[in-house]
Design a protein around this motif. Structure first.
Motif, PDB file in Angstrom:
ATOM      1  N   ILE A 205      45.731  46.775  26.826  1.00  0.00           N
ATOM      2  CA  ILE A 205      45.076  45.884  27.782  1.00  0.00           C
ATOM      3  C   ILE A 205      45.469  44.460  27.415  1.00  0.00           C
ATOM      4  O   ILE A 205      45.728  44.156  26.256  1.00  0.00           O
ATOM      5  CB  ILE A 205      43.544  46.024  27.690  1.00  0.00           C
ATOM      6  CG1 ILE A 205      43.131  47.498  27.752  1.00  0.00           C
ATOM      7  CG2 ILE A 205      42.844  45.238  28.781  1.00  0.00           C
ATOM      8  CD1 ILE A 205      43.349  48.155  29.077  1.00  0.00           C
ATOM      9  N   TYR A 264      38.839  46.783  31.833  1.00  0.00           N
ATOM     10  CA  TYR A 264      39.635  45.953  30.938  1.00  0.00           C
ATOM     11  C   TYR A 264      38.847  45.703  29.657  1.00  0.00           C
ATOM     12  O   TYR A 264      37.743  46.208  29.481  1.00  0.00           O
ATOM     13  CB  TYR A 264      40.025  44.630  31.618  1.00  0.00           C
ATOM     14  CG  TYR A 264      41.003  44.801  32.750  1.00  0.00           C
ATOM     15  CD1 TYR A 264      42.376  44.917  32.503  1.00  0.00           C
ATOM     16  CD2 TYR A 264      40.567  44.868  34.068  1.00  0.00           C
ATOM     17  CE1 TYR A 264      43.282  45.089  33.545  1.00  0.00           C
ATOM     18  CE2 TYR A 264      41.462  45.039  35.113  1.00  0.00           C
ATOM     19  CZ  TYR A 264      42.815  45.143  34.846  1.00  0.00           C
ATOM     20  OH  TYR A 264      43.705  45.330  35.876  1.00  0.00           O
ATOM     21  N   ASP A 285      37.140  42.653  33.079  1.00  0.00           N
ATOM     22  CA  ASP A 285      37.184  43.212  34.426  1.00  0.00           C
ATOM     23  C   ASP A 285      36.240  42.481  35.381  1.00  0.00           C
ATOM     24  O   ASP A 285      36.000  42.942  36.499  1.00  0.00           O
ATOM     25  CB  ASP A 285      36.900  44.718  34.422  1.00  0.00           C
ATOM     26  CG  ASP A 285      35.463  45.046  33.992  1.00  0.00           C
ATOM     27  OD1 ASP A 285      34.628  44.138  33.839  1.00  0.00           O
ATOM     28  OD2 ASP A 285      35.180  46.249  33.782  1.00  0.00           O
TER      29      ASP A 285
END
Length: 362
Positions: A205, A264, A285
């Protein structure tokens, strides 16, 4: 839901005052914390919404670098610590003019977290990308102790149940717990070291602020927090998107519970000050989520310390989410006062929101 815009500055951390139910502090940075100035906001909740009590433009003084974290003093109602990208820690007083009342600079790289001891209130700690955790006194110009981690250290905290326990999470994906009562010797007070990832991590990520994705392996741990009711339990989270809880009495058992759902990296976790099984998370996110940790529910749910080897973690449940932010959410904190459930969150969208978790849970 209340909103305040930190115009020109991207939020990095938010903390409620431990003395006033209507006072917040926000650490923020220009240009997403990559380059430029930092600003500390002191804000108050009023019948007319959120209003600034005071702000400090850090670039006016001794540094032109970002602010990544902050902590309210536990001994002075008007004082706030800040963690800066130039390796410095500053102490501001809301009742004084616009300058820091104390300044410390021993870290060789960015200071990414500061935390005040809630029991021994004459101490605080800091963690840095230079691979150390340092313990300080607000009354001394030099640090009291240096605890090496040999890895980029994103989060450090004193245990709220024991004034001599310091924990941290690092880029090598370990939870480390230091007991300051033990002899330093070769271990430098290190008493517990728990590998967060016992299995292959999730896909990579994008990394935390200021770190290129290529240098950010999927196992980096970015945040952790002690449970306020279970003295040996803490939660961790990071780049692999998973939130895990551990019991430091049984590091060999692995996580007690795992909470999955973020898309994320998870930038911040915070246990509820009101309930032992509820925690909040803030993620890249663009959501804040509230979770139920079932590992302390029901008879026989505690870790069996007599067993050896890992145990299967239970699955945590997402209870709700807040999705008003339009950029990375980097900070979240609970209000200690009033009816349970109020919290604040900040993000890279230059927004501070004050909201009721119960509303997000429906």
């Amino acid at each position: 839901m209340l909103h305040y815009r930190t115009q020109g500055y991207n939020g990095c951390a938010v903390k409620y005052s431990p003395f006033f139910d209507n006072r917040l502090a926000v650490a923020s940075s220009a240009n997403f914390g990559l380059v430029g100035n930092g600003r500390l906001y002191i804000l108050e909740l009023t019948p007319n919404g959120i209003v600034p009590m005071k702000w400090f433009a850090i670039a006016r003084f001794t540094t032109q670098d970002s602010l990544y974290d902050l902590a309210w003093s536990e001994i002075h109602e008007n004082q706030v610590l800040t963690a800066s990208g130039d390796g410095s820690i500053k102490l501001f007083d809301c009742s004084a003019n616009d300058f820091p009342v104390q300044n410390w600079k021993e870290h060789a790289r960015e200071v990414f977290s500061v935390n005040w001891n809630m029991i021994a209130k004459d101490r605080f700690c800091s963690s840095s990308w230079d691979g150390t955790v340092r313990v300080w006194s607000p009354h001394r110009p030099q640090s009291l102790l240096t605890l090496p981690t040999h890895s980029c250290t994103y989060s450090a905290s004193f245990c709220p149940h024991n004034p001599d326990l310091v924990s941290c999470v690092t880029s090598d994906s370990y939870v480390r717990v230091f007991d300051l009562r033990t002899p330093a010797s070769a271990s430098n007070h290190l008493t517990v070291q728990i590998p967060i990832h016992a299995a292959p991590a999730a896909p990579a990520i994008p990394g935390p602020p200021g770190v290129p994705p290529a240098s950010c392996p999927p196992s980096e741990a970015l945040t952790h927090d002690w449970n306020k009711y279970r003295p040996t339990v803490l939660a961790t989270a990071g780049v692999d998107r998973a939130i895990r809880t551990f019991d430091i009495r049984a590091p060999q058992h692995g996580p007690l519970a795992t909470m999955l759902g973020h898309d994320y990296a998870v930038r911040k976790v915070a246990w509820s000050p009101h309930l032992s099984n509820v925690l909040l998370s803030a993620s890249y996110d663009m959501t804040c989520r509230v979770w139920n940790d079932p590992s302390d529910a029901g008879p026989g749910s505690d870790v069996d310390l007599m067993r050896s080897g890992p145990v299967s973690p239970v699955a945590g449940v997402e209870l709700g989410r807040m999705a008003r932010h339009t950029e990375f959410v980097t900070g979240v904190d609970w209000c200690l006062f009033g009816s349970e459930g109020w919290c604040a969150s900040v993000g890279w969208d230059e927004s501070l929101y004050v909201w009721d978790v119960r509303g997000a849970m429906g």
